[in-house]
Design a protein around this motif. Structure first.
Motif, PDB file in Angstrom:
ATOM      1  N   PRO A  95       0.781  -1.228   0.000  1.00  0.00           N
ATOM      2  CA  PRO A  95       0.000   0.000   0.000  1.00  0.00           C
ATOM      3  C   PRO A  95       0.817   1.285   0.000  1.00  0.00           C
ATOM      4  O   PRO A  95       0.582   2.148  -0.808  1.00  0.00           O
ATOM      5  CB  PRO A  95      -0.851  -0.114   1.264  1.00  0.00           C
ATOM      6  CG  PRO A  95      -0.971  -1.578   1.494  1.00  0.00           C
ATOM      7  CD  PRO A  95       0.350  -2.156   1.046  1.00  0.00           C
ATOM      8  N   PHE A  96       1.781   1.462   0.908  1.00  0.00           N
ATOM      9  CA  PHE A  96       2.479   2.737   1.000  1.00  0.00           C
ATOM     10  C   PHE A  96       3.922   2.555   1.453  1.00  0.00           C
ATOM     11  O   PHE A  96       4.233   1.638   2.183  1.00  0.00           O
ATOM     12  CB  PHE A  96       1.808   3.669   2.032  1.00  0.00           C
ATOM     13  CG  PHE A  96       0.405   4.030   1.678  1.00  0.00           C
ATOM     14  CD1 PHE A  96       0.155   4.956   0.692  1.00  0.00           C
ATOM     15  CD2 PHE A  96      -0.655   3.428   2.323  1.00  0.00           C
ATOM     16  CE1 PHE A  96      -1.133   5.291   0.356  1.00  0.00           C
ATOM     17  CE2 PHE A  96      -1.947   3.759   1.990  1.00  0.00           C
ATOM     18  CZ  PHE A  96      -2.182   4.686   1.007  1.00  0.00           C
ATOM     19  N   SER A 109       2.872   2.140  -6.352  1.00  0.00           N
ATOM     20  CA  SER A 109       2.988   2.608  -4.971  1.00  0.00           C
ATOM     21  C   SER A 109       3.702   3.945  -4.862  1.00  0.00           C
ATOM     22  O   SER A 109       3.283   4.818  -4.089  1.00  0.00           O
ATOM     23  CB  SER A 109       3.731   1.564  -4.129  1.00  0.00           C
ATOM     24  OG  SER A 109       2.972   0.395  -3.985  1.00  0.00           O
ATOM     25  N   ASP A 164       1.993   7.145  -3.219  1.00  0.00           N
ATOM     26  CA  ASP A 164       2.658   7.761  -2.063  1.00  0.00           C
ATOM     27  C   ASP A 164       2.890   9.247  -2.289  1.00  0.00           C
ATOM     28  O   ASP A 164       2.610  10.086  -1.427  1.00  0.00           O
ATOM     29  CB  ASP A 164       4.015   7.100  -1.815  1.00  0.00           C
ATOM     30  CG  ASP A 164       3.901   5.711  -1.214  1.00  0.00           C
ATOM     31  OD1 ASP A 164       2.787   5.314  -0.838  1.00  0.00           O
ATOM     32  OD2 ASP A 164       4.939   5.025  -1.126  1.00  0.00           O
ATOM     33  N   MET A 194      -8.048  -3.056   6.331  1.00  0.00           N
ATOM     34  CA  MET A 194      -7.910  -1.677   6.765  1.00  0.00           C
ATOM     35  C   MET A 194      -7.328  -1.607   8.173  1.00  0.00           C
ATOM     36  O   MET A 194      -6.428  -0.811   8.453  1.00  0.00           O
ATOM     37  CB  MET A 194      -9.276  -0.989   6.738  1.00  0.00           C
ATOM     38  CG  MET A 194      -9.785  -0.659   5.347  1.00  0.00           C
ATOM     39  SD  MET A 194      -8.842   0.671   4.585  1.00  0.00           S
ATOM     40  CE  MET A 194      -9.356   2.060   5.588  1.00  0.00           C
ATOM     41  N   GLY A 211      -3.606  -2.553   8.110  1.00  0.00           N
ATOM     42  CA  GLY A 211      -2.760  -1.608   7.385  1.00  0.00           C
ATOM     43  C   GLY A 211      -2.601  -0.262   8.049  1.00  0.00           C
ATOM     44  O   GLY A 211      -1.601   0.427   7.832  1.00  0.00           O
ATOM     45  N   LEU A 212      -3.602   0.162   8.837  1.00  0.00           N
ATOM     46  CA  LEU A 212      -3.546   1.484   9.454  1.00  0.00           C
ATOM     47  C   LEU A 212      -2.800   1.513  10.778  1.00  0.00           C
ATOM     48  O   LEU A 212      -2.591   2.575  11.351  1.00  0.00           O
ATOM     49  CB  LEU A 212      -4.971   2.021   9.663  1.00  0.00           C
ATOM     50  CG  LEU A 212      -5.695   2.486   8.401  1.00  0.00           C
ATOM     51  CD1 LEU A 212      -7.139   2.826   8.714  1.00  0.00           C
ATOM     52  CD2 LEU A 212      -4.993   3.678   7.768  1.00  0.00           C
ATOM     53  N   LEU A 230      -4.785   9.964   2.838  1.00  0.00           N
ATOM     54  CA  LEU A 230      -4.203   8.688   3.245  1.00  0.00           C
ATOM     55  C   LEU A 230      -5.286   7.620   3.421  1.00  0.00           C
ATOM     56  O   LEU A 230      -5.149   6.485   2.946  1.00  0.00           O
ATOM     57  CB  LEU A 230      -3.443   8.873   4.555  1.00  0.00           C
ATOM     58  CG  LEU A 230      -2.996   7.606   5.295  1.00  0.00           C
ATOM     59  CD1 LEU A 230      -2.016   6.826   4.446  1.00  0.00           C
ATOM     60  CD2 LEU A 230      -2.387   7.958   6.636  1.00  0.00           C
ATOM     61  N   HIS A 231      -6.356   7.999   4.091  1.00  0.00           N
ATOM     62  CA  HIS A 231      -7.427   7.042   4.361  1.00  0.00           C
ATOM     63  C   HIS A 231      -8.076   6.574   3.057  1.00  0.00           C
ATOM     64  O   HIS A 231      -8.349   5.382   2.877  1.00  0.00           O
ATOM     65  CB  HIS A 231      -8.462   7.694   5.272  1.00  0.00           C
ATOM     66  CG  HIS A 231      -9.514   6.755   5.769  1.00  0.00           C
ATOM     67  ND1 HIS A 231     -10.836   6.927   5.468  1.00  0.00           N
ATOM     68  CD2 HIS A 231      -9.439   5.629   6.527  1.00  0.00           C
ATOM     69  CE1 HIS A 231     -11.547   5.951   6.030  1.00  0.00           C
ATOM     70  NE2 HIS A 231     -10.725   5.163   6.682  1.00  0.00           N
ATOM     71  N   HIS A 284      -5.523   4.295   1.173  1.00  0.00           N
ATOM     72  CA  HIS A 284      -5.362   3.007   1.838  1.00  0.00           C
ATOM     73  C   HIS A 284      -6.619   2.156   1.670  1.00  0.00           C
ATOM     74  O   HIS A 284      -6.531   0.942   1.446  1.00  0.00           O
ATOM     75  CB  HIS A 284      -5.056   3.201   3.322  1.00  0.00           C
ATOM     76  CG  HIS A 284      -4.744   1.921   4.019  1.00  0.00           C
ATOM     77  ND1 HIS A 284      -3.528   1.284   3.882  1.00  0.00           N
ATOM     78  CD2 HIS A 284      -5.500   1.127   4.809  1.00  0.00           C
ATOM     79  CE1 HIS A 284      -3.547   0.154   4.589  1.00  0.00           C
ATOM     80  NE2 HIS A 284      -4.742   0.041   5.159  1.00  0.00           N
ATOM     81  N   GLN A 330      -6.828   0.677  -1.926  1.00  0.00           N
ATOM     82  CA  GLN A 330      -5.861  -0.394  -2.156  1.00  0.00           C
ATOM     83  C   GLN A 330      -6.181  -1.640  -1.335  1.00  0.00           C
ATOM     84  O   GLN A 330      -5.899  -2.761  -1.776  1.00  0.00           O
ATOM     85  CB  GLN A 330      -4.452   0.114  -1.851  1.00  0.00           C
ATOM     86  CG  GLN A 330      -4.020   1.203  -2.837  1.00  0.00           C
ATOM     87  CD  GLN A 330      -2.552   1.494  -2.749  1.00  0.00           C
ATOM     88  OE1 GLN A 330      -1.742   0.886  -3.422  1.00  0.00           O
ATOM     89  NE2 GLN A 330      -2.203   2.443  -1.898  1.00  0.00           N
ATOM     90  N   ALA A 331      -6.777  -1.452  -0.157  1.00  0.00           N
ATOM     91  CA  ALA A 331      -7.177  -2.608   0.636  1.00  0.00           C
ATOM     92  C   ALA A 331      -8.385  -3.310   0.018  1.00  0.00           C
ATOM     93  O   ALA A 331      -8.523  -4.535   0.097  1.00  0.00           O
ATOM     94  CB  ALA A 331      -7.504  -2.179   2.070  1.00  0.00           C
TER      95      ALA A 331
END
Length: 301
Positions: free
Chosen positions: A4-5, A118, A122, A208, A211-212, A260-261, A264, A267-268
């Motif tokens: 993801p990042f 990515s 980013d 989510m 990843g967070l 960001l949210h 993310h 991608q999730a």
């Protein structure tokens, strides 16, 4: 699908609002909006604002201000002056809007290809926060002019509408967690619009949550402090936007978290979605990338 990042890019989000250095990061998740926060006018308006605030993060608090101007019910002798100020503020937000569009376009491309670049994502996430950080200072004179044009009741009404936008933004960007079965955030929207199965919903929510972990979050106290500072200052008889210390950083952190949210989440969700579901979400992202909510003149249909 690529990861993801890059963690290094994420650090830029926390630094974006502080032009001379990084502001402190908060590890706490965004809590629910305050119970006494102003509410949107009705359910239909709230639904539209939720949709908007899920996908547009290019102005921070300044975007909330611009979006509030058209519903103030201003008399004719004020509307032309305020429309000129609104147009000026819209121009000041263009670099941030460009960054916002680059992010949504990159995410749509990733959905179409079922694989994300990515580095490109980013960079787009970080650029949203960086661009928004400059909007506050660039808009100071226009805000001073706006304060001078509006009457005290109109200034108070504008503050209330800005606070309402923030409350809706918080709902729209609520963090999906394993115990959050009724979120108003992205996952709740996607489940209804794409007809996600229970299994798909659970897999996305789990992705989510994992990843967070450890990533920069919105500092709710910072946001509420800055909103209160703006509200108190703008309601007062004398006002100078340049005296509002930290407003640029707070807006950058707000926009950075939203970007960001969104990134993310997309991608999730992507590997869990069918090709048809990815296409629908991609189109929605492209539609929002083509939409500029602050461009419309006051009173336009």
């Amino acid at each position: 699908m690529s990861r993801p990042f890059h963690r290094s890019a994420l650090a830029l989000i926390a630094c974006a609002g502080a032009l001379a250095g990084c502001a402190s990061q908060s590890a706490a998740s965004p809590p629910p909006a305050a119970a006494n926060a102003p509410s949107p006018v009705d359910d239909e308006q709230a639904s539209g604002l939720l949709e908007h605030h899920r996908y547009h993060h290019h102005g921070g608090v300044m975007l909330f201000i611009v979006m509030s101007l058209d519903t103030l019910g201003l008399p004719a002798n004020e509307r032309a002056k305020v429309e000129k100020i609104r147009s000026d503020l819209h121009t000041r937000m263009q670099p941030a809007l460009t960054a916002d569009r680059a992010l949504t376009s990159a995410l749509a491309d990733g959905l179409d290809a079922a694989a994300f670049d990515s580095a490109k994502v980013d960079a787009a996430v970080a650029e949203v926060g960086t661009a928004v950080a400059s909007v506050h200072d660039a808009s100071a004179e226009a805000l001073n002019e706006l304060h001078a044009v509006l009457t005290p009741p109109e200034r108070a009404a504008l503050v209330d509408k800005v606070q309402s936008h923030y409350a809706v933004w918080r709902r729209a960007n609520a963090e999906e967690t394993p115990n959050d079965e009724a979120s108003s955030g992205h996952l709740a929207m996607l489940a209804g619009d794409l007809g996600l199965s229970q299994e798909q919903t659970e897999r996305i929510r789990a992705g989510m949550a994992d990843g967070l972990k450890g990533l920069p979050r919105v500092d709710a106290k910072e946001q509420e402090t800055q909103l209160k500072a703006f509200a108190d200052a703008f309601r007062a008889e004398q006002f100078d936007a340049k005296s509002l210390v930290g407003g640029g950083a707070a807006s950058a952190h707000l926009a950075g978290w939203g970007a960001l949210h969104l990134a993310h989440f997309v991608q999730a969700a992507s590997p869990v979605l069918s090709a048809e579901q990815r296409a629908i979400l991609s189109k929605r992202l492209r539609d929002h990338a083509a939409h500029d909510p602050s461009a419309q003149a006051m009173g336009a249909p």
